[in-house]
Each structure stands twice: as structure tokens, then as C-alpha cells.
Design a protein around this motif. Structure first.
Motif, PDB file in Angstrom:
ATOM      1  N   TYR A  61      34.862 -43.508 -24.387  1.00  0.00           N
ATOM      2  CA  TYR A  61      34.145 -44.732 -23.880  1.00  0.00           C
ATOM      3  C   TYR A  61      33.464 -46.147 -24.752  1.00  0.00           C
ATOM      4  CZ  TYR A  61      35.132 -42.507 -19.392  1.00  0.00           C
ATOM      5  OH  TYR A  61      36.118 -41.757 -18.788  1.00  0.00           O
ATOM      6  N   THR A  62      32.641 -45.350 -25.901  1.00  0.00           N
ATOM      7  CA  THR A  62      31.973 -45.925 -26.710  1.00  0.00           C
ATOM      8  C   THR A  62      32.131 -46.555 -27.712  1.00  0.00           C
ATOM      9  OG1 THR A  62      30.083 -44.246 -26.268  1.00  0.00           O
ATOM     10  CG2 THR A  62      29.671 -45.768 -28.459  1.00  0.00           C
ATOM     11  N   SER A  63      33.508 -46.152 -28.224  1.00  0.00           N
ATOM     12  CA  SER A  63      33.791 -46.748 -29.199  1.00  0.00           C
ATOM     13  C   SER A  63      34.716 -48.149 -28.857  1.00  0.00           C
ATOM     14  CB  SER A  63      35.224 -45.296 -29.587  1.00  0.00           C
ATOM     15  OG  SER A  63      34.754 -44.195 -30.388  1.00  0.00           O
ATOM     16  N   LEU A 116      32.484 -50.386 -28.470  1.00  0.00           N
ATOM     17  CA  LEU A 116      32.137 -51.271 -29.560  1.00  0.00           C
ATOM     18  C   LEU A 116      33.466 -51.591 -30.053  1.00  0.00           C
ATOM     19  CD1 LEU A 116      30.425 -48.380 -30.894  1.00  0.00           C
ATOM     20  CD2 LEU A 116      29.131 -50.264 -30.558  1.00  0.00           C
ATOM     21  N   THR A 117      34.788 -51.351 -29.842  1.00  0.00           N
ATOM     22  CA  THR A 117      35.948 -52.035 -30.082  1.00  0.00           C
ATOM     23  C   THR A 117      35.713 -53.399 -29.036  1.00  0.00           C
ATOM     24  OG1 THR A 117      36.810 -49.912 -30.862  1.00  0.00           O
ATOM     25  CG2 THR A 117      38.282 -52.482 -30.389  1.00  0.00           C
ATOM     26  N   ILE A 118      35.808 -53.899 -28.042  1.00  0.00           N
ATOM     27  CA  ILE A 118      36.004 -55.183 -27.265  1.00  0.00           C
ATOM     28  C   ILE A 118      34.851 -56.025 -27.188  1.00  0.00           C
ATOM     29  CG2 ILE A 118      35.527 -55.556 -25.427  1.00  0.00           C
ATOM     30  CD1 ILE A 118      36.297 -53.194 -23.791  1.00  0.00           C
ATOM     31  N   LEU A 119      33.762 -55.582 -28.154  1.00  0.00           N
ATOM     32  CA  LEU A 119      32.555 -56.511 -28.269  1.00  0.00           C
ATOM     33  C   LEU A 119      32.733 -56.637 -29.698  1.00  0.00           C
ATOM     34  CD1 LEU A 119      29.573 -57.258 -28.304  1.00  0.00           C
ATOM     35  CD2 LEU A 119      28.051 -55.356 -29.175  1.00  0.00           C
ATOM     36  N   PHE A 151      42.318 -53.593 -30.782  1.00  0.00           N
ATOM     37  CA  PHE A 151      42.396 -52.892 -29.122  1.00  0.00           C
ATOM     38  C   PHE A 151      42.999 -51.607 -28.409  1.00  0.00           C
ATOM     39  CE2 PHE A 151      42.596 -52.603 -24.602  1.00  0.00           C
ATOM     40  CZ  PHE A 151      42.042 -51.834 -24.263  1.00  0.00           C
ATOM     41  N   LEU A 152      44.651 -51.936 -28.834  1.00  0.00           N
ATOM     42  CA  LEU A 152      45.538 -50.897 -28.571  1.00  0.00           C
ATOM     43  C   LEU A 152      45.333 -49.179 -29.543  1.00  0.00           C
ATOM     44  CD1 LEU A 152      48.463 -53.219 -27.785  1.00  0.00           C
ATOM     45  CD2 LEU A 152      47.093 -52.614 -26.047  1.00  0.00           C
ATOM     46  N   ILE A 153      45.346 -50.107 -30.458  1.00  0.00           N
ATOM     47  CA  ILE A 153      45.032 -48.727 -32.015  1.00  0.00           C
ATOM     48  C   ILE A 153      44.141 -47.793 -30.868  1.00  0.00           C
ATOM     49  CG2 ILE A 153      44.376 -48.022 -33.409  1.00  0.00           C
ATOM     50  CD1 ILE A 153      46.214 -49.974 -34.895  1.00  0.00           C
ATOM     51  N   VAL A 154      42.674 -48.152 -30.609  1.00  0.00           N
ATOM     52  CA  VAL A 154      41.727 -46.859 -30.038  1.00  0.00           C
ATOM     53  C   VAL A 154      41.997 -46.577 -28.751  1.00  0.00           C
ATOM     54  CG1 VAL A 154      39.197 -47.043 -29.530  1.00  0.00           C
ATOM     55  CG2 VAL A 154      40.242 -48.429 -31.568  1.00  0.00           C
ATOM     56  N   LEU A 155      42.439 -47.347 -28.217  1.00  0.00           N
ATOM     57  CA  LEU A 155      43.045 -46.850 -26.607  1.00  0.00           C
ATOM     58  C   LEU A 155      43.863 -45.719 -26.639  1.00  0.00           C
ATOM     59  CD1 LEU A 155      41.818 -48.426 -23.657  1.00  0.00           C
ATOM     60  CD2 LEU A 155      44.577 -48.958 -23.764  1.00  0.00           C
TER      61      LEU A 155
END
Length: 219
Positions: free
Chosen positions: A8-10, A13-16, A47-51
């Protein structure tokens, strides 16, 4: 499929970061369409990689009283007899699973039983396939005693990219096979130590699934 709570946090932060970066590009380089679209594409890819890293797919888990289940997704990189020097201090059969950044990084209990030992070790961030990572990297060591009295040791090991190990267990806990015991962020490895002579059902370079693939059978 759902997203694991550790993400959730990562993800936020990626979106921000992506929003701020795109706003700056829009403000300072509004006339450079190729640059704006390149940043849009790169932001979406990030975003997709982190997701996908924090995905928590639905699975039907394998259960068996005398079975040892793989604690993580990944590839088998070690099957060998070695000296386990932290808890057993004798010869054990080691099986190691390397988790790349594209694997699911949830760690699951290989057996049911009682947690007899747990310890967290701060350390280095050597590449997870480096033999020294098992004793020098940031790691946790857990020993669970099976109902038949056999102790099984498993170790979370941070890799070159992994900077945080999470665990949900402590000494004295009763744990259930295939339930989550922890999570390692961004590339890592899990070692498991079994009694010498244990029947291992895996081969080197085999791709395995945590909570599903049978690693070994206890006698």
C-alpha cells in the motif's frame, strides 16, 4: 487477485511521484509532446511494475502432514548438504529458492508446527545468489518443530534490491502450513534446512510456487 498489504505505501508513493513528475513536465515542457508522452509511458510502466510486485494471487494450497511445501515463488538455486551454523550447528540438507523481482514475494510456512526459534539479523545486501548472502545479508531465521518432532529451519534473506524484510511470527506461535509468515520487498531468497536424508522432490533450476509445490517429504 488482490494487492498485498505490504504494497500500500509503496504504491501510494509511486503514484505521488508519477503525479509530481508529470505535473512538472506539463508545466516546463508543454511544447515538447514527445517528452511528455515518453514520461507518461514510463510513469505507467513504473506503476505497473510496482503493482505486479505486490500482487497476491488467489491459490489453492497444497497440504499434507508429512509434506514440506515451498515457502516462496521462484527458482531452485541450491540443493546440497551443508553446515548450518546458527541453530543446528551440524550437517543439514539445504534447499534455496531465488525470488526475482517478477515473482510473488509472499513467504509461506512450509510446515505446520510450533515456532521454537526466531531471530532477525541486520546485515549486508549482497546479490541473493551469492553463497555469502545466507550468512552476511539482512535475514531472519525461523525454526518450526513439526508434530513428529522434526525441526525445520527456514531463512528469509534480503538481496541486492531488497531493503526490507517483514515477518508475522514469533517464538511460541503455532503456525499453519501455507499461511503467510512474511514478505521480502524487491528481489530476495529463502533457504530451508532439513535433516540429512530427507527426500527432496525438486531439481536445480526448477520453477516453484509458494504454498503449492511440494519441496520434500518428512519421514
Amino acid at each position: 487477485m488482490t494487492i498485498h498489504k505490504e504494497g500500500y505505501t509503496s504504491i501510494a508513493l509511486t503514484i505521488l511521484f508519477a503525479l509530481i513528475l508529470n505535473a512538472l513536465i506539463e508545466y516546463y515542457f508543454a511544447d515538447l509532446a514527445w517528452l511528455r508522452w515518453s514520461v507518461y509511458v514510463l510513469s505507467l510502466a513504473l506503476f505497473l511494475i510496482v503493482l505486479q510486485f505486490f500482487r497476491n494471487p488467489k491459490r489453492t494450497f497444497t497440504n499434507g502432514h508429512n509434506l514440506v511445501i515451498c515457502p516462496a515463488d521462484g527458482k531452485v538455486v541450491v540443493i546440497e548438504e551443508t553446515e548450518e551454523g546458527e541453530y543446528f550447528k551440524d550437517k543439514r540438507l539445504q534447499v534455496s529458492i531465488f525470488m526475482s523481482p517478477v515473482n510473488v514475494h509472499i513467504n509461506r510456512n512450509p510446515i505446520s508446527g510450533v515456532v521454537k526459534f526466531f531471530k532477525y539479523h541486520p546485515g549486508k545486501y549482497l546479490a541473493a545468489w551469492n553463497p555469502k548472502s545466507s550468512t552476511e545479508n539482512e535475514r531472519t531465521t525461523t525454526v518450526v518443530e513439526h508434530a513428529n518432532g522434526t525441526p525445520v529451519l527456514f531463512r528469509q534473506i534480503a538481496g541486492a534490491l531488497a531493503r526490507r524484510i517483514v515477518w508475522y511470527i514469533k517464538e511460541g506461535d503455532h503456525v499453519t502450513q501455507a499461511e503467510q509468515f512474511g514478505f521480502i520487498k524487491f528481489g530476495s531468497r529463502v533457504d530451508i534446512f532439513l535433516p540429512v536424508g530427507t527426500k527432496v522432490n525438486l531439481q536445480l533450476d526448477q520453477v516453484v510456487k509458494g504454498g503449492i509445490t511440494v519441496l520434500a517429504e518428512l519421514s
